[in-house]
Design a protein around this motif. Sequence first.
Motif, mmCIF file in Angstrom:
data_model
loop_
_atom_site.group_PDB
_atom_site.id
_atom_site.type_symbol
_atom_site.label_atom_id
_atom_site.label_comp_id
_atom_site.label_asym_id
_atom_site.label_seq_id
_atom_site.Cartn_x
_atom_site.Cartn_y
_atom_site.Cartn_z
ATOM 1 N N CYS A 170 0.829 -1.208 0.000
ATOM 2 C CA CYS A 170 0.000 0.000 0.000
ATOM 3 C C CYS A 170 0.862 1.255 0.000
ATOM 4 O O CYS A 170 0.568 2.220 -0.717
ATOM 5 C CB CYS A 170 -0.929 0.008 1.208
ATOM 6 S SG CYS A 170 -2.242 -1.195 1.108
ATOM 7 N N ALA A 171 1.934 1.239 0.778
ATOM 8 C CA ALA A 171 2.849 2.380 0.791
ATOM 9 C C ALA A 171 3.541 2.545 -0.560
ATOM 10 O O ALA A 171 3.713 3.675 -1.045
ATOM 11 C CB ALA A 171 3.887 2.200 1.896
ATOM 12 N N LEU A 172 3.922 1.443 -1.204
ATOM 13 C CA LEU A 172 4.555 1.523 -2.521
ATOM 14 C C LEU A 172 3.585 2.045 -3.581
ATOM 15 O O LEU A 172 3.979 2.819 -4.463
ATOM 16 C CB LEU A 172 5.114 0.164 -2.925
ATOM 17 C CG LEU A 172 6.332 -0.319 -2.139
ATOM 18 C CD1 LEU A 172 6.664 -1.753 -2.508
ATOM 19 C CD2 LEU A 172 7.515 0.592 -2.366
ATOM 20 N N ILE A 173 2.325 1.650 -3.498
ATOM 21 C CA ILE A 173 1.323 2.165 -4.435
ATOM 22 C C ILE A 173 1.108 3.664 -4.208
ATOM 23 O O ILE A 173 1.002 4.443 -5.152
ATOM 24 C CB ILE A 173 0.002 1.382 -4.304
ATOM 25 C CG1 ILE A 173 0.197 -0.029 -4.854
ATOM 26 C CG2 ILE A 173 -1.140 2.093 -5.026
ATOM 27 C CD1 ILE A 173 -0.958 -0.952 -4.580
ATOM 28 N N PHE A 174 1.070 4.065 -2.940
ATOM 29 C CA PHE A 174 0.948 5.486 -2.626
ATOM 30 C C PHE A 174 2.119 6.264 -3.211
ATOM 31 O O PHE A 174 1.939 7.348 -3.786
ATOM 32 C CB PHE A 174 0.859 5.698 -1.112
ATOM 33 C CG PHE A 174 0.913 7.138 -0.710
ATOM 34 C CD1 PHE A 174 -0.203 7.940 -0.868
ATOM 35 C CD2 PHE A 174 2.078 7.689 -0.200
ATOM 36 C CE1 PHE A 174 -0.160 9.280 -0.508
ATOM 37 C CE2 PHE A 174 2.131 9.021 0.158
ATOM 38 C CZ PHE A 174 1.001 9.827 0.003
ATOM 39 N N LEU A 175 3.337 5.733 -3.073
ATOM 40 C CA LEU A 175 4.507 6.415 -3.633
ATOM 41 C C LEU A 175 4.432 6.500 -5.154
ATOM 42 O O LEU A 175 4.805 7.524 -5.738
ATOM 43 C CB LEU A 175 5.791 5.695 -3.218
ATOM 44 C CG LEU A 175 6.336 6.045 -1.855
ATOM 45 C CD1 LEU A 175 7.560 5.197 -1.537
ATOM 46 C CD2 LEU A 175 6.687 7.508 -1.775
ATOM 47 N N SER A 176 3.947 5.460 -5.790
ATOM 48 C CA SER A 176 3.814 5.494 -7.251
ATOM 49 C C SER A 176 2.817 6.563 -7.685
ATOM 50 O O SER A 176 3.063 7.292 -8.653
ATOM 51 C CB SER A 176 3.377 4.131 -7.769
ATOM 52 O OG SER A 176 4.357 3.175 -7.519
ATOM 53 N N VAL A 177 1.713 6.671 -6.981
ATOM 54 C CA VAL A 177 0.722 7.701 -7.294
ATOM 55 C C VAL A 177 1.307 9.088 -7.041
ATOM 56 O O VAL A 177 1.107 10.023 -7.833
ATOM 57 C CB VAL A 177 -0.570 7.478 -6.482
ATOM 58 C CG1 VAL A 177 -1.519 8.654 -6.602
ATOM 59 C CG2 VAL A 177 -1.249 6.198 -6.932
ATOM 60 N N TYR A 178 2.060 9.234 -5.961
ATOM 61 C CA TYR A 178 2.718 10.508 -5.665
ATOM 62 C C TYR A 178 3.701 10.881 -6.774
ATOM 63 O O TYR A 178 3.768 12.047 -7.192
ATOM 64 C CB TYR A 178 3.421 10.426 -4.308
ATOM 65 C CG TYR A 178 4.189 11.671 -3.953
ATOM 66 C CD1 TYR A 178 3.518 12.836 -3.593
ATOM 67 C CD2 TYR A 178 5.579 11.692 -3.978
ATOM 68 C CE1 TYR A 178 4.210 13.986 -3.261
ATOM 69 C CE2 TYR A 178 6.283 12.833 -3.653
ATOM 70 C CZ TYR A 178 5.592 13.974 -3.297
ATOM 71 O OH TYR A 178 6.288 15.118 -2.981
ATOM 72 N N PHE A 179 4.471 9.907 -7.265
ATOM 73 C CA PHE A 179 5.399 10.164 -8.356
ATOM 74 C C PHE A 179 4.645 10.640 -9.595
ATOM 75 O O PHE A 179 5.054 11.603 -10.258
ATOM 76 C CB PHE A 179 6.189 8.906 -8.693
ATOM 77 C CG PHE A 179 7.402 8.685 -7.847
ATOM 78 C CD1 PHE A 179 8.509 8.050 -8.376
ATOM 79 C CD2 PHE A 179 7.447 9.082 -6.522
ATOM 80 C CE1 PHE A 179 9.634 7.823 -7.602
ATOM 81 C CE2 PHE A 179 8.552 8.865 -5.744
ATOM 82 C CZ PHE A 179 9.661 8.227 -6.283
ATOM 83 N N ILE A 180 3.545 9.978 -9.923
ATOM 84 C CA ILE A 180 2.775 10.346 -11.115
ATOM 85 C C ILE A 180 2.180 11.743 -10.980
ATOM 86 O O ILE A 180 2.224 12.549 -11.917
ATOM 87 C CB ILE A 180 1.679 9.303 -11.387
ATOM 88 C CG1 ILE A 180 2.327 7.989 -11.839
ATOM 89 C CG2 ILE A 180 0.686 9.794 -12.430
ATOM 90 C CD1 ILE A 180 1.375 6.831 -11.917
ATOM 91 N N ILE A 181 1.645 12.062 -9.820
ATOM 92 C CA ILE A 181 1.073 13.394 -9.601
ATOM 93 C C ILE A 181 2.148 14.460 -9.684
ATOM 94 O O ILE A 181 1.946 15.515 -10.324
ATOM 95 C CB ILE A 181 0.335 13.446 -8.245
ATOM 96 C CG1 ILE A 181 -0.925 12.600 -8.309
ATOM 97 C CG2 ILE A 181 -0.001 14.882 -7.855
ATOM 98 C CD1 ILE A 181 -1.603 12.406 -6.980
ATOM 99 N N THR A 182 3.299 14.215 -9.084
ATOM 100 C CA THR A 182 4.383 15.196 -9.123
ATOM 101 C C THR A 182 4.910 15.379 -10.541
ATOM 102 O O THR A 182 5.167 16.504 -10.975
ATOM 103 C CB THR A 182 5.523 14.763 -8.184
ATOM 104 O OG1 THR A 182 4.991 14.555 -6.874
ATOM 105 C CG2 THR A 182 6.594 15.829 -8.107
ATOM 106 N N LEU A 183 5.040 14.295 -11.291
ATOM 107 C CA LEU A 183 5.495 14.414 -12.672
ATOM 108 C C LEU A 183 4.455 15.098 -13.550
ATOM 109 O O LEU A 183 4.815 15.833 -14.476
ATOM 110 C CB LEU A 183 5.856 13.037 -13.222
ATOM 111 C CG LEU A 183 7.125 12.422 -12.622
ATOM 112 C CD1 LEU A 183 7.278 10.990 -13.094
ATOM 113 C CD2 LEU A 183 8.348 13.251 -12.959
ATOM 114 N N SER A 184 3.179 14.896 -13.278
ATOM 115 C CA SER A 184 2.159 15.606 -14.057
ATOM 116 C C SER A 184 2.160 17.096 -13.715
ATOM 117 O O SER A 184 1.915 17.929 -14.593
ATOM 118 C CB SER A 184 0.780 14.998 -13.834
ATOM 119 O OG SER A 184 0.331 15.247 -12.535
#
Length: 114
Positions: free
Chosen positions: A14-28
Amino acid sequence: MEVVVFVFSLLDCCALIFLSVYFIITLSDLECDYINARSCCSKLNKWVIPELVGHAIVTVLMLVSLHWFIFLLNLPVATWNIYRNTQSRAAEVTHEGSHDQAGVPFALFLHVSL
């Protein structure tokens, strides 16, 4: 003991999925020019090592608890994350002032094509 392993694995995933979503939001945000490149890198770089450690912990935990199938599913991704992190750090140190694009990894093209 098995329940503890899978509960910890679930929380870590769950923490890794949260980090992936955070990466995508920051890159967008970077793509839309809401933040500059330096700010984006500073935000994302501090989470690369925790992501690597989190994935490695789950992989080793599955190996130790003898869940071979889950271990074999996690092993290629953990290996790729470790390889990617060590290669980018080595390239950063050796080619600090160079902008040579001859070393673009083949895996980038493979990832895009999939």
